[in-house]
Write a protein that holds these residues in place. Structure first.
Motif, PDB file in Angstrom:
ATOM      1  N   VAL A  13       0.874  -1.185   0.174  1.00 26.87           N
ATOM      2  CA  VAL A  13       0.011  -0.019  -0.120  1.00 26.87           C
ATOM      3  C   VAL A  13       0.725   1.117  -0.024  1.00 26.87           C
ATOM      4  CG1 VAL A  13      -1.939  -1.059   1.156  1.00 26.87           C
ATOM      5  CG2 VAL A  13      -0.277  -0.066   2.584  1.00 26.87           C
ATOM      6  N   GLN A  30      -4.954  -0.606  -6.734  1.00 23.66           N
ATOM      7  CA  GLN A  30      -4.690   0.647  -6.248  1.00 23.66           C
ATOM      8  C   GLN A  30      -3.610   1.340  -7.117  1.00 23.66           C
ATOM      9  OE1 GLN A  30      -4.139   0.917  -1.880  1.00 23.66           O
ATOM     10  NE2 GLN A  30      -2.000   1.775  -2.441  1.00 23.66           N
ATOM     11  N   HIS A  51      -3.755   4.764  -8.826  1.00 21.39           N
ATOM     12  CA  HIS A  51      -2.868   5.966  -8.651  1.00 21.39           C
ATOM     13  C   HIS A  51      -2.052   6.516 -10.056  1.00 21.39           C
ATOM     14  CE1 HIS A  51      -2.648   5.340  -3.958  1.00 21.39           C
ATOM     15  NE2 HIS A  51      -3.463   6.102  -4.506  1.00 21.39           N
ATOM     16  N   TYR A  65      -9.777   9.407  -6.961  1.00 23.73           N
ATOM     17  CA  TYR A  65      -9.420   7.908  -6.720  1.00 23.73           C
ATOM     18  C   TYR A  65     -10.917   7.469  -6.029  1.00 23.73           C
ATOM     19  CZ  TYR A  65      -7.357   3.980  -4.264  1.00 23.73           C
ATOM     20  OH  TYR A  65      -6.971   2.774  -3.660  1.00 23.73           O
ATOM     21  N   SER A 125     -12.553   4.187  -4.335  1.00 22.55           N
ATOM     22  CA  SER A 125     -12.641   2.655  -3.774  1.00 22.55           C
ATOM     23  C   SER A 125     -14.073   1.915  -3.734  1.00 22.55           C
ATOM     24  CB  SER A 125     -12.191   2.719  -2.328  1.00 22.55           C
ATOM     25  OG  SER A 125     -13.115   3.541  -1.463  1.00 22.55           O
ATOM     26  N   ALA A 177     -10.426  -0.927  -6.551  1.00 26.34           N
ATOM     27  CA  ALA A 177     -10.057   0.723  -6.862  1.00 26.34           C
ATOM     28  C   ALA A 177      -9.895   1.211  -8.540  1.00 26.34           C
ATOM     29  CB  ALA A 177      -8.791   1.142  -6.163  1.00 26.34           C
ATOM     30  N   PHE A 182      -5.775   6.976  -2.071  1.00 26.07           N
ATOM     31  CA  PHE A 182      -6.086   6.039  -1.312  1.00 26.07           C
ATOM     32  C   PHE A 182      -6.013   6.526   0.138  1.00 26.07           C
ATOM     33  CE2 PHE A 182      -4.499   2.826   1.763  1.00 26.07           C
ATOM     34  CZ  PHE A 182      -5.549   1.994   1.640  1.00 26.07           C
ATOM     35  N   SER A 207      -9.186   5.006   2.842  1.00 28.90           N
ATOM     36  CA  SER A 207      -8.832   3.753   3.290  1.00 28.90           C
ATOM     37  C   SER A 207      -9.963   2.907   4.140  1.00 28.90           C
ATOM     38  CB  SER A 207      -7.576   3.973   4.450  1.00 28.90           C
ATOM     39  OG  SER A 207      -7.364   2.809   4.959  1.00 28.90           O
TER      40      SER A 207
END
Length: 292
Positions: free
Chosen positions: A169, A185, A189, A204, A206, A228, A263, A267
């Motif tokens: 991460v 992820q 990004h 972003y 999720s 993601a 992220f 989270s």
């Protein structure tokens, strides 16, 4: 599509933690194409404080505190979500990408300039000339924005390999770009960093993705995972999602939980604990389609 989603996070601390504070982004968002009929977050041991609020980006978050000694934490979020495919514009009729870029950089307040905050660096994403150069072949002058995004999304899918062991991460975008491998992820990004390097607003997202078993195989309970992807601003049409991990524009199998700059804003569960000797983490996600 109607889904029942179970997201279970288990922390083991090795020895007692005397107090713990946690912030969760586990409540799916209400959207025109997504309705939430039920949500419950259960925590063991029971929190002494448990509050819900809406953050700057409109995400529903839960803050809880456990004030009693414990050596294990289990947080289980259960949701029922109905998804309808979003209506997408004709890609060829969207504005040229430079027009969108310039509108979002304007110093006159408009719906376009209002999202301009997503053009800048964030904790996990930095703009780089080399990333603008990578994106450039998909963004020739006057190309309609959504056509460019579809092409760019496909290039990441082809150029980068999904490898769950290649990153963590905390792996920076520069390293992902160099290795040409990572997980969802990382690809989200990377895409955002490239688009921001061109001056375009990108954020972003999720959430979850319903995964389908191989033909003839049964679904494995808990085999799904958090997912993601990214969104790009398209003048006149709002935010449009793209999933570079799967080379698709999300439809009725993607469930949106939260969005932010990267992220660090979304989270699923993070916190601060006092005590313990290291910790172990287990995450299980099940996205089950409900028959109607």
């Amino acid at each position: 599509m109607l889904y029942d989603i179970t997201h279970r996070t288990t922390y083991g601390y090795g020895s007692d933690v005397s107090v713990a504070h946690h912030l969760a982004h586990l409540h799916p968002r209400e959207l025109p194409s997504q309705q939430i009929s039920d949500f419950k977050l259960s925590v063991e041991p029971a929190p002494t404080v448990n509050t819900e609020h809406v953050d700057y980006y409109g995400n529903t978050t839960t803050f809880f505190t456990i004030g009693n000694p414990h050596d294990r934490l289990v947080a289980t979020a259960r949701s029922r979500v109905r998804i309808t495919p979003p209506l997408l514009p004709n890609a060829a009729r969207t504005l040229a990408w430079q027009q969108v870029r310039d509108r979002c950089a304007s110093d006159v307040l408009t719906p376009d300039s209002e999202v301009g905050e997503f053009r800048f660096d964030s904790p996990n994403i930095a703009r780089r000339p080399v990333l603008a150069d990578y994106a450039a072949p998909s963004f020739p002058k006057d190309r309609p924005l959504l056509e460019a995004i579809v092409d760019f999304n496909g290039r990441i899918f082809r150029d980068f390999k999904f490898d769950s062991r290649a990153t963590t991460v905390a792996t920076p975008v520069d390293e992902v770009f160099k290795k040409r491998r990572g997980v969802c992820q990382d690809f989200a990004h990377l895409a955002i960093a490239c688009l921001r390097s061109l001056g375009l607003p990108a954020r972003y997202v999720s959430g979850y993705l319903e995964t389908l078993p191989p033909p003839g195989k049964a679904r494995l309970i808990g085999a799904d995972a958090s997912h993601a992807w990214f969104s790009v601003w398209c003048s006149g049409h709002g935010w449009i999602d793209a999933d570079p991990t799967n080379n698709i524009l999300p439809g009725d199998r993607h469930v949106t939980v939260a969005w932010g700059r990267d992220f660090s804003d979304v989270s699923p569960l993070r916190g601060v604990v006092v005590g313990g000797r290291g910790h172990s983490l287990g995450v299980s996600v099940d996205v089950a389609r409900v028959a109607e």
